[in-house]
Design an enzyme around this catalytic site. Structure first.
Site, PDB file in Angstrom:
ATOM      1  N   LYS A   1     -15.220  -7.766 -20.081  1.00 10.28           N
ATOM      2  CA  LYS A   1     -16.458  -7.423 -19.869  1.00 10.28           C
ATOM      3  C   LYS A   1     -16.395  -6.550 -18.336  1.00 10.28           C
ATOM      4  O   LYS A   1     -15.589  -6.850 -17.593  1.00 10.28           O
ATOM      5  CB  LYS A   1     -17.355  -8.654 -19.324  1.00 10.28           C
TER       6      LYS A   1
ATOM      7  N   LYS B   1      -6.278  -0.402  -2.925  1.00 13.25           N
ATOM      8  CA  LYS B   1      -6.728  -0.866  -1.940  1.00 13.25           C
ATOM      9  C   LYS B   1      -6.572   0.177  -0.828  1.00 13.25           C
ATOM     10  O   LYS B   1      -5.429   0.634  -0.280  1.00 13.25           O
ATOM     11  CB  LYS B   1      -6.263  -2.201  -1.394  1.00 13.25           C
TER      12      LYS B   1
ATOM     13  N   GLU C   1      -6.984 -13.067  -7.250  1.00 16.95           N
ATOM     14  CA  GLU C   1      -7.839 -11.894  -7.141  1.00 16.95           C
ATOM     15  C   GLU C   1      -9.060 -12.201  -8.066  1.00 16.95           C
ATOM     16  O   GLU C   1      -8.819 -12.603  -9.393  1.00 16.95           O
ATOM     17  CB  GLU C   1      -7.239 -10.698  -7.327  1.00 16.95           C
TER      18      GLU C   1
ATOM     19  N   ARG D   1       3.154 -13.130  -4.559  1.00 13.93           N
ATOM     20  CA  ARG D   1       4.072 -12.696  -3.230  1.00 13.93           C
ATOM     21  C   ARG D   1       3.164 -12.404  -2.079  1.00 13.93           C
ATOM     22  O   ARG D   1       1.881 -12.854  -2.311  1.00 13.93           O
ATOM     23  CB  ARG D   1       4.471 -11.197  -3.683  1.00 13.93           C
TER      24      ARG D   1
ATOM     25  N   ARG E   1      -5.274   1.023   6.095  1.00 14.00           N
ATOM     26  CA  ARG E   1      -3.629   1.225   5.571  1.00 14.00           C
ATOM     27  C   ARG E   1      -3.382   2.877   5.758  1.00 14.00           C
ATOM     28  O   ARG E   1      -4.309   3.666   5.246  1.00 14.00           O
ATOM     29  CB  ARG E   1      -3.590   1.064   4.034  1.00 14.00           C
TER      30      ARG E   1
END
Length: 447
Positions: A201, A237, A275, A291, A337
């Protein structure tokens, strides 16, 4: 505790692990390609071994050369960082066969979570809420139409072995589904050598929430709270923060405890991140990374716990240093970042850094392996550093971030610093009112 750790990575994460090893009194070995001979982690390590030419496949992904470097230097453990071989089950197995400790989970757990379909099945079995969708790989159009009709459009088609947005297509209608299934399968086969895809979905305005977990491999598990990673471009991200401005204390505790119990029941060892997509008060599992994450410093900022120290401790057989009740959350943290990229087009910008000045002061941390005069090679990921800011609350954190961004200087190349200077002044960002599609919509309006 280990005597000597080989760091099988490069850039800021190699330097991050190296610092943790030095604080623990552990000797360090770094491996590097010929392109990274002048890198900061190479300069600071106790020993270094050149393992090949610039292409990753001939150096940082060359398992034979890394194992040889371990044997030559007498390293008794390997820290893989993130990326490269950090989620390679074969690498973990080979190290074990050579009596070298892989600082991470078992090869079996990496395999389970590396296969998105098997990971979803496992998550469901462990009591983690999952996105409605197919139970396994979808192999034909008829089956795809049936599943899509059951869960309702829109749906998303994903590569089983995928990541980073490749092999991923959204279908708003049945006509989209037919094209998307074929395209996603073809892309998955080309990118990962596995054309299996599955259907879920599609949530239209979700947040990306991830929970940092640790297991001791012997039935204990803890969580270190969540991070909000919703500001993304092409599923990559860009800005992460902890705690999430979208969650309340009850939701935070609920999903954290579910994840900690799941990790304990799985018998998982080391660091991991579970996640989720989050929408309308509900969490939906999407994947688990086996990790350390790029964004781990925001968790360290609000907990005061060094996650790399914890990785090394668990891998050496020392178990977890904390119980769940020992983990306290303090204030708010944001990570930006900093990439060597054009801030609008995101085109890579390798070259020589002519001037590099990082911000300082209370609550400011910069993780970077570059310096003035450093030449950024064109062969690897464009991340050159991470700015992490901590404050007593989100308002203070945002003000401190604004100040830190004004102080940050990188000359000689293009970077994403101007983008963050724009974002920190945006009303939606200030209010924490954004989802995983927000940044791409914002960038489209700016063009």
């Amino acid at each position: 505790m280990f005597q000597k750790i080989l760091i099988a990575n490069r850039g800021e994460i190699a330097l991050r692990v190296l610092r943790a090893c030095k604080e623990l009194g552990i000797q360090t070995v770094v491996v590097h390609s010929t392109a990274d001979a002048d890198a900061m982690h190479v300069r600071l390590a106790d020993e270094s071994v050149c393992i090949g030419p610039p292409p990753s496949r001939d150096s940082y992904l060359n398992i034979h050369q890394i194992v040889a470097a371990c044997e030559i230097t007498g390293a008794d453990a390997v820290h893989p960082g993130y990326g490269f071989l950090s989620e390679n089950a074969k690498f973990a197995d080979i190290l074990a066969a050579h009596n070298i400790t892989f600082i991470g989970p078992s090869g079996d757990h990496i395999r389970i979570m590396g296969d998105k379909i098997e990971a979803k099945r496992t998550a469901k079995r462990l009591g983690i809420p999952v996105v409605p969708g197919s139970d396994g790989a979808v192999t034909d159009q008829k089956e795809a139409r049936r599943i899509a009709a059951e869960i309702g459009y829109p749906v998303i088609i994903k590569a089983s072995a995928g990541g980073g947005g490749r092999g991923m297509k959204v279908a708003l209608t049945e006509a989209d589904l037919e094209i998307g299934l074929q395209t996603a399968s073809t892309e998955a086969g080309a990118a990962f050598g596995d054309d299996a895809v599955y259907i879920e979905k599609y949530l239209e305005k979700p947040r990306h929430i991830e929970v940092q977990v640790f297991g001791d491999g012997a039935g204990r598990g803890v969580h270190f709270g969540e991070r909000d990673c919703s500001l993304q471009r092409r599923h990559q991200k860009v800005w992460e923060e902890a705690p999430s401005p979208a969650l309340n204390a009850e939701e935070r505790a609920r999903i954290g405890n579910i994840c900690a119990k799941a990790i304990a029941d799985l018998g998982y060892s080391g660091a991991g991140t579970i996640e989720f997509l989050y929408e309308n008060g509900e969490f939906y599992f999407i994947e688990m990374n086996t990790r350390l994450q790029v964004e781990h410093p925001v968790t360290e900022a609000i907990t005061g716990i060094d996650l790399v120290h914890e990785q090394i401790r668990v891998a050496s057989g020392g178990g977890l240093s904390v119980r769940q009740e020992d983990i306290k959350f303090n204030g708010h943290a944001i990570e930006c970042r900093i990439n060597a990229e054009d801030p609008r087009t995101f085109t890579p910008s390798p070259g020589t850094i002519t001037h590099f000045h990082t911000p300082g002061g209370l609550g400011i941390r910069v993780d970077s392996g570059v310096y003035s005069g450093y030449k950024i090679p064109p062969y690897y990921d464009s991340l050159i550093g991470k700015l992490i800011v901590h404050g007593r609350n989100r308002v203070e954190c945002m003000m401190r971030l604004r100040r830190a961004l004004d102080e940050f200087v990188v000359d000689g190349i293009k970077t994403t610093l101007p983008l963050f200077r724009d974002l920190v002044g945006n009303a939606d960002i200030a209010n924490g009112d954004y989802d995983i599609h927000w940044l791409e919509k914002y960038l489209a309006k700016e063009e």
